[in-house]
Design a protein around this motif. Structure first.
Motif, PDB file in Angstrom:
ATOM      1  N   ALA A  11       0.831  -1.200   0.000  1.00 32.01           N
ATOM      2  CA  ALA A  11       0.000   0.000   0.000  1.00 32.01           C
ATOM      3  C   ALA A  11       0.871   1.257   0.000  1.00 32.01           C
ATOM      4  O   ALA A  11       0.535   2.264  -0.636  1.00 32.01           O
ATOM      5  CB  ALA A  11      -0.948  -0.009   1.193  1.00 32.01           C
ATOM      6  N   GLN A  22      -4.283   4.446  -9.150  1.00 32.23           N
ATOM      7  CA  GLN A  22      -3.935   4.312  -7.733  1.00 32.23           C
ATOM      8  C   GLN A  22      -5.163   3.906  -6.919  1.00 32.23           C
ATOM      9  O   GLN A  22      -5.058   3.086  -6.005  1.00 32.23           O
ATOM     10  CB  GLN A  22      -3.381   5.638  -7.184  1.00 32.23           C
ATOM     11  CG  GLN A  22      -1.980   5.939  -7.643  1.00 32.23           C
ATOM     12  CD  GLN A  22      -1.542   7.342  -7.267  1.00 32.23           C
ATOM     13  OE1 GLN A  22      -2.311   8.293  -7.382  1.00 32.23           O
ATOM     14  NE2 GLN A  22      -0.295   7.464  -6.848  1.00 32.23           N
ATOM     15  N   ARG A  56      -5.500   0.899  -4.370  1.00 32.41           N
ATOM     16  CA  ARG A  56      -5.814   1.262  -2.983  1.00 32.41           C
ATOM     17  C   ARG A  56      -7.011   0.444  -2.497  1.00 32.41           C
ATOM     18  O   ARG A  56      -6.999  -0.095  -1.381  1.00 32.41           O
ATOM     19  CB  ARG A  56      -6.115   2.763  -2.888  1.00 32.41           C
ATOM     20  CG  ARG A  56      -6.210   3.266  -1.461  1.00 32.41           C
ATOM     21  CD  ARG A  56      -6.358   4.782  -1.384  1.00 32.41           C
ATOM     22  NE  ARG A  56      -5.243   5.470  -2.028  1.00 32.41           N
ATOM     23  CZ  ARG A  56      -5.332   6.157  -3.180  1.00 32.41           C
ATOM     24  NH1 ARG A  56      -6.491   6.287  -3.801  1.00 32.41           N
ATOM     25  NH2 ARG A  56      -4.284   6.744  -3.702  1.00 32.41           N
TER      26      ARG A  56
END
Length: 148
Positions: free
Chosen positions: A23, A53, A57
Motif C-alpha cells: 500500500a 492508484q 488502494r
C-alpha cells in the motif's frame, strides 16, 4: 521505445514493482504509468494515475495480503504480455485462507518505458465468483449444467 531503457529492462522493473507491491508503494505508481495511462480489468475501466492508484488502494482495503506472482512474460517491441497468480485472503469470508486468481496482463509501453495501456484478463466467474458463498454455489451449478 527510444529511451536508454530497453523494453525488457522496463518490463523487469514493472514485474519487480508488482511482485513487491505494498500500500505504501502506491505513491510511486507514476514511475510506472504515463500520466494518461488506461487501465481495464473485468470490473474497472479508468484513465490516469489517480484513478489507477484508486484501483490498487481499494485492493489493499478490501483484501488481506494481496500479492502478485508473475509466472511468465513475453516482450515484443513496446508490448508485453504477463501471466500471473494473484494471491489474497478475503477479509470477512474464509478469513486467512489464501485464494488464487490466475490471469494475464497486456501492457503497452511508451518511449520512456512507462505503461500507457494495462489490460487485465481473468475469468471473474471461475476465479472469483465461484469462491463466494451463495453466488459460488450458483456459479458451480450453472457450470455443471452447461457441461452436461
Amino acid at each position: 521505445m527510444q529511451s536508454n531503457l530497453s523494453s525488457a529492462d522496463a518490463v523487469e522493473r514493472i514485474v519487480g514493482f508488482f511482485e513487491h507491491l505494498s500500500a505504501a508503494d502506491l505513491v510511486r505508481i507514476g514511475e510506472l504509468y504515463s500520466a494518461d495511462a488506461r487501465f481495464k480489468d473485468p470490473f474497472n475501466e479508468v484513465r490516469g494515475i489517480p484513478a489507477i492508484q484508486g484501483i490498487f488502494r481499494h485492493m489493499f482495503t478490501a483484501l488481506e495480503q494481496p500479492r502478485f506472482v508473475v509466472t511468465g512474460r513475453v516482450v515484443q517491441g513496446d508490448q508485453c504480455f504477463l501471466t500471473w497468480d494473484f494471491l489474497f485472503a478475503f477479509r470477512s469470508y474464509h478469513r486467512g485462507v489464501t485464494q488464487t486468481v490466475r490471469g494475464a496482463s497486456h501492457l503497452v509501453l511508451d518511449a520512456d518505458g512507462r505503461i500507457t495501456l494495462h489490460r487485465d484478463y481473468w475469468d471473474a466467474a471461475e476465479e472469483l465468483y465461484e469462491k463466494l458463498p451463495v453466488v459460488g454455489g450458483l456459479m458451480r451449478w450453472l457450470k455443471r449444467r452447461a457441461n452436461q
